[in-house]
Design a protein around this motif. Structure first.
Motif, PDB file in Angstrom:
ATOM      1  N   PHE A 192       0.784  -1.107   0.064  1.00 43.18           N
ATOM      2  CA  PHE A 192       0.094   0.021  -0.033  1.00 43.18           C
ATOM      3  C   PHE A 192       0.772   1.226   0.100  1.00 43.18           C
ATOM      4  N   TYR A 193       1.869   1.345   0.864  1.00 41.33           N
ATOM      5  CA  TYR A 193       2.677   2.527   1.272  1.00 41.33           C
ATOM      6  C   TYR A 193       3.526   2.882  -0.084  1.00 41.33           C
ATOM      7  N   PHE A 201      -8.335  -7.227  -1.451  1.00 42.04           N
ATOM      8  CA  PHE A 201      -7.471  -6.094  -1.282  1.00 42.04           C
ATOM      9  C   PHE A 201      -6.350  -6.263  -2.332  1.00 42.04           C
ATOM     10  N   THR A 202      -5.884  -7.558  -2.693  1.00 41.40           N
ATOM     11  CA  THR A 202      -4.905  -7.685  -3.495  1.00 41.40           C
ATOM     12  C   THR A 202      -5.589  -7.440  -5.081  1.00 41.40           C
ATOM     13  N   LEU A 203      -6.949  -7.862  -5.238  1.00 39.72           N
ATOM     14  CA  LEU A 203      -7.666  -7.470  -6.450  1.00 39.72           C
ATOM     15  C   LEU A 203      -7.567  -6.227  -6.757  1.00 39.72           C
ATOM     16  N   CYS A 204      -7.805  -5.302  -5.815  1.00 41.49           N
ATOM     17  CA  CYS A 204      -7.758  -3.966  -6.181  1.00 41.49           C
ATOM     18  C   CYS A 204      -6.525  -3.216  -6.847  1.00 41.49           C
ATOM     19  N   PHE A 205      -5.583  -3.875  -6.529  1.00 44.04           N
ATOM     20  CA  PHE A 205      -4.434  -3.328  -7.290  1.00 44.04           C
ATOM     21  C   PHE A 205      -4.518  -3.754  -8.753  1.00 44.04           C
ATOM     22  N   MET A 244       9.393   5.580  -0.703  1.00 45.74           N
ATOM     23  CA  MET A 244      10.569   5.832  -1.202  1.00 45.74           C
ATOM     24  C   MET A 244      10.773   4.777  -2.255  1.00 45.74           C
ATOM     25  N   THR A 245      10.477   3.394  -2.080  1.00 45.50           N
ATOM     26  CA  THR A 245      10.599   2.404  -2.892  1.00 45.50           C
ATOM     27  C   THR A 245       9.756   2.690  -4.120  1.00 45.50           C
ATOM     28  N   GLY A 246       8.687   2.942  -4.088  1.00 42.68           N
ATOM     29  CA  GLY A 246       7.606   3.250  -5.035  1.00 42.68           C
ATOM     30  C   GLY A 246       7.938   4.388  -5.908  1.00 42.68           C
ATOM     31  N   MET A 247       8.540   5.555  -5.594  1.00 44.70           N
ATOM     32  CA  MET A 247       8.980   6.396  -6.155  1.00 44.70           C
ATOM     33  C   MET A 247      10.165   6.189  -6.849  1.00 44.70           C
ATOM     34  N   PHE A 248      11.156   5.309  -6.360  1.00 47.76           N
ATOM     35  CA  PHE A 248      12.078   5.123  -7.258  1.00 47.76           C
ATOM     36  C   PHE A 248      11.700   4.039  -8.345  1.00 47.76           C
ATOM     37  N   LEU A 249      11.051   3.120  -8.306  1.00 46.10           N
ATOM     38  CA  LEU A 249      10.516   2.012  -9.288  1.00 46.10           C
ATOM     39  C   LEU A 249       9.722   3.119 -10.277  1.00 46.10           C
ATOM     40  N   TYR A 250       8.933   3.990  -9.775  1.00 49.42           N
ATOM     41  CA  TYR A 250       8.127   4.810 -10.594  1.00 49.42           C
ATOM     42  C   TYR A 250       9.175   5.861 -11.630  1.00 49.42           C
ATOM     43  N   GLU A 251       9.872   6.305 -11.197  1.00 49.58           N
ATOM     44  CA  GLU A 251      10.732   7.152 -11.825  1.00 49.58           C
ATOM     45  C   GLU A 251      11.757   6.546 -12.745  1.00 49.58           C
ATOM     46  N   GLY A 252      12.199   5.192 -12.320  1.00 55.33           N
ATOM     47  CA  GLY A 252      13.121   4.259 -13.064  1.00 55.33           C
ATOM     48  C   GLY A 252      12.480   3.480 -14.144  1.00 55.33           C
ATOM     49  N   LEU A 253      11.125   2.990 -13.676  1.00 56.95           N
ATOM     50  CA  LEU A 253      10.684   1.597 -14.647  1.00 56.95           C
ATOM     51  C   LEU A 253       9.204   1.968 -14.939  1.00 56.95           C
ATOM     52  N   GLY A 254       8.694   2.981 -14.309  1.00 59.07           N
ATOM     53  CA  GLY A 254       7.200   3.356 -14.563  1.00 59.07           C
ATOM     54  C   GLY A 254       5.990   2.685 -13.720  1.00 59.07           C
ATOM     55  N   SER A 255       4.946   3.012 -13.947  1.00 57.20           N
ATOM     56  CA  SER A 255       3.785   2.634 -12.711  1.00 57.20           C
ATOM     57  C   SER A 255       3.571   1.278 -12.950  1.00 57.20           C
ATOM     58  N   ASN A 256       3.733   0.600 -14.179  1.00 53.43           N
ATOM     59  CA  ASN A 256       3.214  -0.886 -14.189  1.00 53.43           C
ATOM     60  C   ASN A 256       4.065  -1.454 -13.480  1.00 53.43           C
ATOM     61  N   VAL A 257       5.355  -1.238 -13.223  1.00 51.49           N
ATOM     62  CA  VAL A 257       5.965  -2.185 -12.548  1.00 51.49           C
ATOM     63  C   VAL A 257       5.865  -2.058 -10.875  1.00 51.49           C
ATOM     64  N   VAL A 258       5.520  -0.941 -10.529  1.00 48.34           N
ATOM     65  CA  VAL A 258       4.985  -0.556  -9.148  1.00 48.34           C
ATOM     66  C   VAL A 258       3.644  -1.421  -9.040  1.00 48.34           C
ATOM     67  N   PHE A 259       2.701  -1.500  -9.679  1.00 53.21           N
ATOM     68  CA  PHE A 259       1.556  -2.100  -9.395  1.00 53.21           C
ATOM     69  C   PHE A 259       1.850  -3.638  -9.514  1.00 53.21           C
ATOM     70  N   ALA A 260       2.881  -4.270 -10.300  1.00 50.61           N
ATOM     71  CA  ALA A 260       3.110  -5.673 -10.560  1.00 50.61           C
ATOM     72  C   ALA A 260       3.631  -6.132  -9.385  1.00 50.61           C
ATOM     73  N   SER A 307       3.563  -4.671  -5.944  1.00 49.52           N
ATOM     74  CA  SER A 307       2.545  -4.523  -5.132  1.00 49.52           C
ATOM     75  C   SER A 307       1.648  -6.110  -5.234  1.00 49.52           C
ATOM     76  N   ILE A 308       1.115  -6.373  -6.391  1.00 55.18           N
ATOM     77  CA  ILE A 308       0.415  -7.435  -6.619  1.00 55.18           C
ATOM     78  C   ILE A 308       1.467  -8.877  -5.989  1.00 55.18           C
ATOM     79  N   ALA A 309       2.560  -8.788  -6.623  1.00 55.85           N
ATOM     80  CA  ALA A 309       3.180  -9.822  -6.132  1.00 55.85           C
ATOM     81  C   ALA A 309       3.584 -10.138  -4.720  1.00 55.85           C
ATOM     82  N   LEU A 310       3.795  -8.735  -3.927  1.00 53.94           N
ATOM     83  CA  LEU A 310       4.100  -8.998  -2.465  1.00 53.94           C
ATOM     84  C   LEU A 310       2.866  -9.444  -1.800  1.00 53.94           C
ATOM     85  N   CYS A 311       1.769  -9.060  -2.281  1.00 52.58           N
ATOM     86  CA  CYS A 311       0.430  -9.512  -1.817  1.00 52.58           C
ATOM     87  C   CYS A 311       0.137 -10.624  -1.751  1.00 52.58           C
TER      88      CYS A 311
END
Length: 411
Positions: A36-37, A96-100, A163-179, A181-185
């Motif tokens: 989530f964070y 909760f996971t499906l919402c991602f 912090m991790t989310g922003m690094f991933l977003y800036e380097g790899l884009g939002s799709n990687v952040v969602f992926a 999050s889903i994998a961790l869930c």
């Protein structure tokens, strides 16, 4: 680390704390909060990027999460105390996971808003269930210590997720952040599925009694905790703007220092709670919290008498807030649980969390109105400090005494 499978520690003959159920639940809780964070700073950017919407619309959609969590809290406690806790925890975690996936896949803004609201609902129920399952796994003589350690799972997620989310977003884009999050869930779901939970004895409840939805014996604790949340609400939304007013850079470190103070105090004070220091530690935390907000309010004035400029009191206040909350969070949760019967632990946890949710929401709304009226944020944090003075007096004069009169032994 050694995980004990029986109730006695081999080293000191105390009841075991780091049991498999407790560790598994803490790990799953960390993965839920981290997923989530890490999305928290990315989602507004994702909404702007995908839907080309304005700030006001994006803000409304993002706030639906908090509204959903708040709306379900009383019912979450009822469900946790009524239904089997492990299946409830698993299926709400699953939803909760499906919402991602919903954020990722849906292309219409109204549907995204619906998913955001439901994400809050499932978050509210699953976190109430996880707290209750973890407390069920703790021996009553080490409950304060265990609650403190369990809270570290949330603090670590808070410190590293954005912090991790922003690094991933800036380097790899939002799709990687969602992926991710889903994998961790999914990993969290596997942990919950393997979680060993003892069956609870069946207890006959009154059909529609109020204490199935709200722990009435904890009304003073609930009210006090609203004030604490009210003060913290403006910190979540307006601290970066206040830093700009002060000319302080690197405001992201403010949250890192809060998390540092939280984690340090949770580790150091849990055992003291179980040794009879509960009410005194909360009192110290409440008073320190008041002082922290006065330091935050008068950063400019303090900077005139000490070297280093306003950045020194600004970041010192962050560490003080974290240190005080490290006493307050496990303290109030332990109070609520100790005021409840064993079959009311879900209700106790939802009452505790509802006070925080209401306070946070009220603080954000009031802080925005005050900032707009006064044109600056110093008055906002002064109002927070004043609210905490009221809460401190209320705690010292009534709430702590109410707890000592009404706590239940051996629950």
């Amino acid at each position: 680390m050694v995980l004990h499978t029986n109730n006695e520690s081999l080293e000191d003959n105390k009841p075991a704390l780091w049991t498999r159920p407790f560790v598994t639940c803490a790990a799953a809780n960390f993965l839920l909060f981290f997923s989530f964070y890490q999305l928290l700073p990315v989602l507004p950017l994702y909404i702007f990027e995908k839907f080309q919407t304005d700030n006001a619309t994006a803000g409304i959609i993002i706030s639906l999460y908090t509204i959903g969590a708040l709306c379900c809290r009383p019912f979450a406690g009822f469900l946790v105390d009524t239904l089997s806790r492990k299946p409830l925890y698993f299926w709400t975690f699953f939803a909760f996971t499906l919402c991602f996936i919903g954020y990722w896949a849906l292309g219409l803004l109204p549907l995204l808003a619906t998913v955001r609201f439901m994400h809050g609902v499932f978050f509210g129920i699953s976190t109430t269930a996880s707290n209750t399952v973890a407390i069920d796994a703790l021996p009553s003589s080490r409950r304060g210590e265990g609650i403190g350690y369990f809270g570290i799972s949330v603090n670590l997620a808070f410190a590293t997720g954005p912090m991790t989310g922003m690094f991933l977003y800036e380097g790899l884009g939002s799709n990687v952040v969602f992926a991710i999050s889903i994998a961790l869930c999914v990993i969290g779901l596997i942990l919950v599925k393997t979680l060993p939970v003892k069956p609870r004895p069946k207890v006959a409840h009154p059909p529609l009694s109020l204490d199935r939805f709200f722990l009435t014996r904890a009304i003073p604790q609930f009210a006090n905790f609203i004030f604490v949340g009210f003060a913290y609400g403006p910190v979540t939304n307006y601290i970066a703007l206040y830093a700009k007013e002060l000319g302080v850079g690197g405001s992201g470190w403010f949250y890192a220092l809060i998390a540092t103070g939280l984690i340090m105090n949770r580790v150091l004070t849990g055992r003291l709670i179980d040794r009879g220091w509960l009410t005194r530690l909360i009192g110290i935390g409440m008073t320190l919290n008041c002082a922290a907000y006065f330091v935050l309010t008068y950063c400019r004035e303090i900077a005139e008498i000490i070297p280093g400029g306003p950045a020194v009191p600004f970041f010192a206040a962050a560490f003080m807030i974290g240190t005080s909350l490290g006493l307050i969070f496990p303290g109030y949760q332990t109070m609520c649980v100790n005021l409840a019967r064993h079959d009311q632990r879900g209700t106790a946890n939802s009452t505790y969390l509802s006070g925080w949710d209401i306070g946070i929401g009220a603080g954000i709304l009031a802080g925005g109105s005050m900032a707009q009226h006064f044109g600056m944020h110093q008055q906002v944090f002064l109002a927070c400090a004043a609210a905490l003075v009221v809460a401190d007096i209320m705690y010292l004069c009534y709430t702590s005494k109410h707890y000592l009169r009404n706590k239940l032994e051996g629950n």
